[in-house]
Design a protein around this motif. Structure first.
Motif, PDB file in Angstrom:
ATOM      1  N   LEU A  16      10.823  -0.407   1.885  1.00  0.00           N
ATOM      2  CA  LEU A  16       9.862   0.435   1.374  1.00  0.00           C
ATOM      3  C   LEU A  16      11.094   1.918   0.568  1.00  0.00           C
ATOM      4  CD1 LEU A  16       7.807   1.009   5.101  1.00  0.00           C
ATOM      5  CD2 LEU A  16       7.605   0.462   2.250  1.00  0.00           C
ATOM      6  N   ARG A  18       8.707   6.900   1.994  1.00  0.00           N
ATOM      7  CA  ARG A  18       7.927   6.110   2.942  1.00  0.00           C
ATOM      8  C   ARG A  18       8.299   6.218   4.678  1.00  0.00           C
ATOM      9  NH1 ARG A  18       4.997   1.603   0.061  1.00  0.00           N
ATOM     10  NH2 ARG A  18       3.433   1.380   2.132  1.00  0.00           N
ATOM     11  N   ASN A  49       1.687  -1.110   0.127  1.00  0.00           N
ATOM     12  CA  ASN A  49       0.038   0.264  -0.145  1.00  0.00           C
ATOM     13  C   ASN A  49       0.799   1.688   0.069  1.00  0.00           C
ATOM     14  OD1 ASN A  49      -1.767   1.882   0.419  1.00  0.00           O
ATOM     15  ND2 ASN A  49      -2.999   0.798   1.709  1.00  0.00           N
ATOM     16  N   GLU A  50       1.256   1.912  -1.044  1.00  0.00           N
ATOM     17  CA  GLU A  50       2.049   2.602  -1.338  1.00  0.00           C
ATOM     18  C   GLU A  50       1.520   4.327  -0.848  1.00  0.00           C
ATOM     19  OE1 GLU A  50       2.570   3.159  -5.702  1.00  0.00           O
ATOM     20  OE2 GLU A  50       3.488   1.419  -5.811  1.00  0.00           O
ATOM     21  N   THR A  51       0.316   4.074   0.408  1.00  0.00           N
ATOM     22  CA  THR A  51       0.166   5.310   0.654  1.00  0.00           C
ATOM     23  C   THR A  51       0.677   5.116   1.754  1.00  0.00           C
ATOM     24  OG1 THR A  51      -2.241   4.724   1.432  1.00  0.00           O
ATOM     25  CG2 THR A  51      -2.148   5.447  -1.072  1.00  0.00           C
TER      26      THR A  51
END
Length: 285
Positions: free
Chosen positions: A185, A189, A164-166
């Protein structure tokens, strides 16, 4: 001034720390090939413990990494696993532990430079660090874990977090936890903090979505704060912890012998039960 700031920090944040849940972390047997491929000096054959003749041993501690070390806000004094372990080591070896507060950032280099005789701060044994300092035998095996808010529904483990890149991950600078985060990551992030209490506070406040932390410390943050944070997923990695010394230190072998005696006598098990189980209660919690 830094001690005053830490006392204030402790009084504000110890409320989110509490009893470590689950079974105590297991002390590890001595090894000459610890986690990460690093090598430590061999443990000498069993026998009479060396007598250090009342020698003073300066030991760097962060005083901000419970349950290993922290400041008791009621007394202003340092407490934790590191203190009890080194008090016992020096009882066995006839030395005097002199605890000196130092920030984690730069602690390993300070020991390498000979500013301290040793450091105790839940330090993971790695090959890279072993190029700078000598390690004791590993005294405990710990897992890195992912911490989340209790109402989190977007992920249940590290793989789902990465996908989940958010999501943003918090951790502490200069730690193997940070190194693990960096492997998993992009830097964009990752939010790094000077101390883990800040990272956990950021998680609770919603400034980050997860925190990667050693399980022994992470369980303490869950404790009575179980309505806010939890550990999720399987262990991300498993590492040994050891004390560090300047290269060539004559303390490594005596300390390894003392650790072996503490393992034989059950003292390491006793300390694990005291600090890494439900028996542990932080002052003020």
């Amino acid at each position: 001034m830094r001690r005053v700031m830490l006392l204030v920090l402790a009084s504000l944040l110890l409320a989110i720390l509490a009893a470590c849940g689950g079974a105590p972390a297991a002390p590890v047997a001595p090894t000459n090939a610890p986690a990460g491929g690093a090598t430590t000096q061999p443990t000498a054959a069993a026998g009479a413990l060396p007598d250090l003749g009342g020698r003073q041993v300066t030991i760097a501690v962060e005083n901000a990494y419970p349950p290993f070390n922290y400041i008791n806000p009621a007394t202003g004094k340092g407490e934790g696993w590191d203190y009890d372990a080194w008090n016992e080591i020096c009882r066995l070896l006839n030395c005097v532990p002199v605890y000196q507060e130092a920030s984690w950032e730069g602690m390993i280099q300070a020991v390498a430079n000979g500013q301290f005789d040793a450091a105790a701060d839940g330090i993971t044994i790695t090959e890279e660090r072993a190029k700078q300092v000598d390690f004791s035998d590993g005294y405990i095996q710990v897992a890195q874990r992912l911490m989340a808010r209790v109402d989190e529904t977007r992920f249940n483990n590290m793989d789902e977090f990465v996908a989940n890149e958010t999501l943003r991950l918090g951790t502490q600078t200069g730690t193997t936890n940070y190194e693990t985060a960096s492997r998993l990551l992009p830097e964009s992030r990752i939010q790094a903090f000077e101390q883990f209490p800040f990272a956990v506070a950021a998680l609770i406040n919603g400034d980050v979505d997860g925190v990667i932390i050693d399980e022994t410390a992470g369980q303490g943050y869950v404790g009575t704060n179980a309505e806010k944070v939890k550990l999720v997923g399987e262990p991300i990695s498993s590492d040994q912890l050891g004390f560090i010394f300047p290269k060539g230190s004559d303390l490594v072998e005596p300390v390894n012998l003392a650790l072996a005696e503490m393992r034989r006598s059950g003292k390491l098990d006793e300390l694990a039960k005291k600090y890494f189980s439900a028996e542990f209660k932080l002052p003020g919690s």
